[in-house]
Design a protein around this motif. Structure first.
Motif, short mmCIF file in Angstrom:
data_model
loop_
_atom_site.label_atom_id
_atom_site.label_comp_id
_atom_site.label_asym_id
_atom_site.label_seq_id
_atom_site.Cartn_x
_atom_site.Cartn_y
_atom_site.Cartn_z
N UNK A 379 0.85 -1.19 0.00
CA UNK A 379 0.00 0.00 0.00
C UNK A 379 0.89 1.25 0.00
N UNK A 380 0.31 2.34 -0.46
CA UNK A 380 0.95 3.64 -0.32
C UNK A 380 2.33 3.71 -0.93
N UNK A 381 3.29 4.22 -0.15
CA UNK A 381 4.65 4.41 -0.63
C UNK A 381 5.28 3.09 -1.05
N UNK A 382 5.00 2.02 -0.29
CA UNK A 382 5.57 0.71 -0.62
C UNK A 382 5.11 0.25 -2.00
N UNK A 383 3.86 0.52 -2.34
CA UNK A 383 3.37 0.15 -3.67
C UNK A 383 4.10 0.93 -4.76
N UNK A 384 4.27 2.24 -4.57
CA UNK A 384 4.98 3.04 -5.57
C UNK A 384 6.42 2.55 -5.74
N UNK A 385 7.06 2.21 -4.65
CA UNK A 385 8.43 1.72 -4.73
C UNK A 385 8.49 0.39 -5.47
N UNK A 386 7.50 -0.47 -5.20
CA UNK A 386 7.46 -1.76 -5.89
C UNK A 386 7.29 -1.59 -7.39
N UNK A 387 6.35 -0.74 -7.80
CA UNK A 387 6.12 -0.54 -9.24
C UNK A 387 7.36 0.06 -9.88
N UNK A 388 8.03 0.99 -9.20
CA UNK A 388 9.25 1.58 -9.76
C UNK A 388 10.35 0.53 -9.89
N UNK A 389 10.41 -0.38 -8.94
CA UNK A 389 11.40 -1.46 -9.00
C UNK A 389 11.12 -2.40 -10.17
N UNK A 390 9.84 -2.64 -10.43
CA UNK A 390 9.42 -3.59 -11.46
C UNK A 390 9.48 -2.98 -12.85
N UNK A 391 8.90 -1.81 -13.03
CA UNK A 391 8.63 -1.29 -14.36
C UNK A 391 9.92 -1.04 -15.13
N UNK A 392 10.12 -1.81 -16.18
CA UNK A 392 11.29 -1.66 -17.03
C UNK A 392 12.54 -2.31 -16.51
#
Length: 539
Positions: A379-392
């Motif tokens: 959730x929240x910041x953790x979700x954004x960090x996860x997507x940034x880690x994954x995307x590309x």
């Protein structure tokens, strides 16, 4: 063609289903001058309706363009009771069938796949072998405009693919080099996706949205590769036509089918020969619904095997995360790379047979956010960090496990539930065997080794992805003995000599390879057989 009246339709050959095998057979028969009529419960695909080039493409893939008909719930879809199934069926109803949404990974079965009983003591040997099917694989590769690199040492020799391979991703290059260091097999992916202009196909532009319908027209779906040719040669295609049952005459020969048209009117087709191409769920559904005093257990079911031995290819993914950007959101959703290193039986692993790995793009941000994550939801910041880690930055191995044919895994008719046209709903029973579970665990562990050897900082896996049941197979198996098979080696029903089954239902075993090329090759072989028989009869 829309029905012009409510009179009976007639044809020399009736095909039920306008997907992969139906399109292949219709084209071959029409080119030979056969009078072909096809009934398709869906509609023609409208490429402008595909969402791959629009911002909502990931959202619509979760609803109106979802490959699961129980989620999509389109006008052409019928409900499937999958409450007893570990894998959920993915299929598309319409002209082109599931080739509209498939990833177009184009693989031949390996020679050992036809001899699992002789080699490993499991399943059954096919009544045909790889060499008998090889000329049809060659022709199908040309018809579908396959892109690839010849010379895979894990496969028998074959002609060059008609098109050069699609671009290799940076992740694919790194993993290929890692496999060379490990001494493991890896080979550039073969895909039914055009790398150059070819017979109505346009070159792939690497959008990475193949699974939602190719808006470019680069992916070989039979609405592009086969139906325009079939119709130009005189084949007739009736859409919005849901078949409820196949009928037969007093001698027990199929004489056509009953269907409901898009206006809700029940109609019939009369035909000399009927070909079933409704996939390994739809075909047994129709046969089991086609009861009579002569066939009380369903048409062509003298063996009692119609609907049984369902295989669905248990599937999962191993994901590696890299520190540097690799643009892995780009690329064809087929396979940049595949590995057959663990496709065969290895002593000491606790299971027989094996899995095929295919490397594809990592998808968009929504796919990253929704991928099953171990531990607590993000959730929240953790979700954004996860997507940034994954995307590309994520490389994804898809793991396709071979499941063995078991009679307890099956398609049957629901005793109570009906679809909107009053037809019984199919009910699936499918449970992963201990062999499949051990195979998946072993291959996921090896896939993590692969990714980490390629430089991934970390990796993750999940045990099973149920919503990847793309490959229902085996529910009307072929064979030489009518007591232990539904059809002969050409798909001709043992009990009904002018009824043929030409879809994935007839597969004896499932391999771990994507089955589209094999299904298409078998359909072409059956069509050739019918053309030859017609020629002999006319002399």
């Amino acid at each position: 063609m829309p029905p012009e009246s409510h009179a009976d339709l007639t044809a020399e050959v009736l095909i039920i289903g306008a997907g992969l095998s139906g399109g292949v057979a219709a084209r071959r028969l029409a080119e030979a001058g056969v009078d072909v009529l096809c009934l398709e419960q869906g509609d023609r695909a409208d490429r402008t309706a595909y969402r791959g080039e629009h911002p909502d493409w990931e959202l619509t893939a979760l609803g109106p363009w979802h490959p699961n008909p129980n989620i999509r719930k389109g006008r052409a879809d019928y409900p499937i009771d999958d409450s007893r199934s570990d894998m959920k069926p993915m299929m598309f109803n319409g002209v082109g069938g599931s080739t509209i949404l498939y990833g177009a990974q184009w693989m031949r079965f390996m020679p050992s796949d036809f001899r699992t009983r002789s080699i490993d003591g499991v399943g059954d040997d096919w009544p045909i072998d790889y060499d008998e099917l090889a000329p049809y694989y060659d022709r199908i590769d040309r018809d579908f405009g396959v892109s690839g690199v010849n010379g895979d040492p894990a496969m028998p020799p074959q002609p060059d693919y008609p098109l050069p391979a699609l671009p290799m991703s940076e992740a694919g290059r790194r993993i290929s080099e890692a496999h060379a260091r490990l001494g493991w097999h890896a080979w550039p992916g073969s895909n039914a996706i055009a790398s150059e202009p070819y017979a109505g196909l346009r070159p792939c532009i690497q959008l990475g949205v193949c699974g939602n319908g190719c808006p470019v027209g680069a992916k070989a779906s039979t609405d592009i590769t086969h139906w325009p040719i079939a119709e130009s040669k005189g084949a007739r295609l009736v859409t919005g036509a849901r078949v409820s049952r196949i009928t037969h005459d007093a001698q027990g020969r199929a004489d056509g089918a009953i269907f409901r048209d898009r206006d809700g009117v029940e109609r019939r087709v009369r035909a000399e020969v009927t070909l079933l191409a409704a996939n390994a769920v739809g075909t047994p559904r129709i046969l089991l619904s086609s009861t009579s005093s002569r066939f009380p257990d369903g048409l062509a079911n003298g063996s009692g095997l119609v609907g049984k031995r369902l295989m669905m290819h248990p599937f999962s993914r191993a994901v590696g995360f890299f520190d540097d950007p690799l643009e892995t959101w780009r690329g064809h959703w087929g396979q940049a790379l595949y590995s057959l290193e663990f496709a065969g039986t290895r002593p000491g692993t606790g299971f027989v047979r094996g899995a095929k790995w295919n490397l594809g793009p990592s998808g968009g941000p929504l796919g990253a956010a929704l991928f099953p994550w171990p531990g607590e939801p993000l959730w929240g910041v953790a979700m954004h960090e996860h997507v940034e880690t994954w995307l590309g930055r994520a490389a994804v191995w898809g793991i396709i496990c071979e499941d063995l044919p078991e009679e307890v895994n099956r398609v049957e008719l629901h005793p109570d539930a009906l679809d909107g046209d009053g037809n019984p709903v199919p009910r699936l029973t499918y449970r992963l065997s201990d062999n499949s579970k051990a195979m998946m665990a072993f291959n996921l562990a090896r896939a993590r080794e692969s990714l980490e050897a390629a430089g991934a900082a970390r990796s993750l896996t999940v045990d099973l992805l149920p919503d990847f049941g793309w490959h229902p197979l085996g529910t009307c198996r072929m064979g030489g003995d009518p007591a232990s098979s539904v059809t002969d080696p050409f798909g001709q029903a043992h009990d009904v000599p002018n009824l043929y089954i030409i879809d994935g239902s007839v597969l004896v075993t499932g391999s771990c390879a994507n089955p589209a090329a094999t299904i298409a090759a078998l359909a072409l072989r059956t069509a050739d057989h019918l053309v030859a028989a017609r020629g002999r009869a006319s002399r």
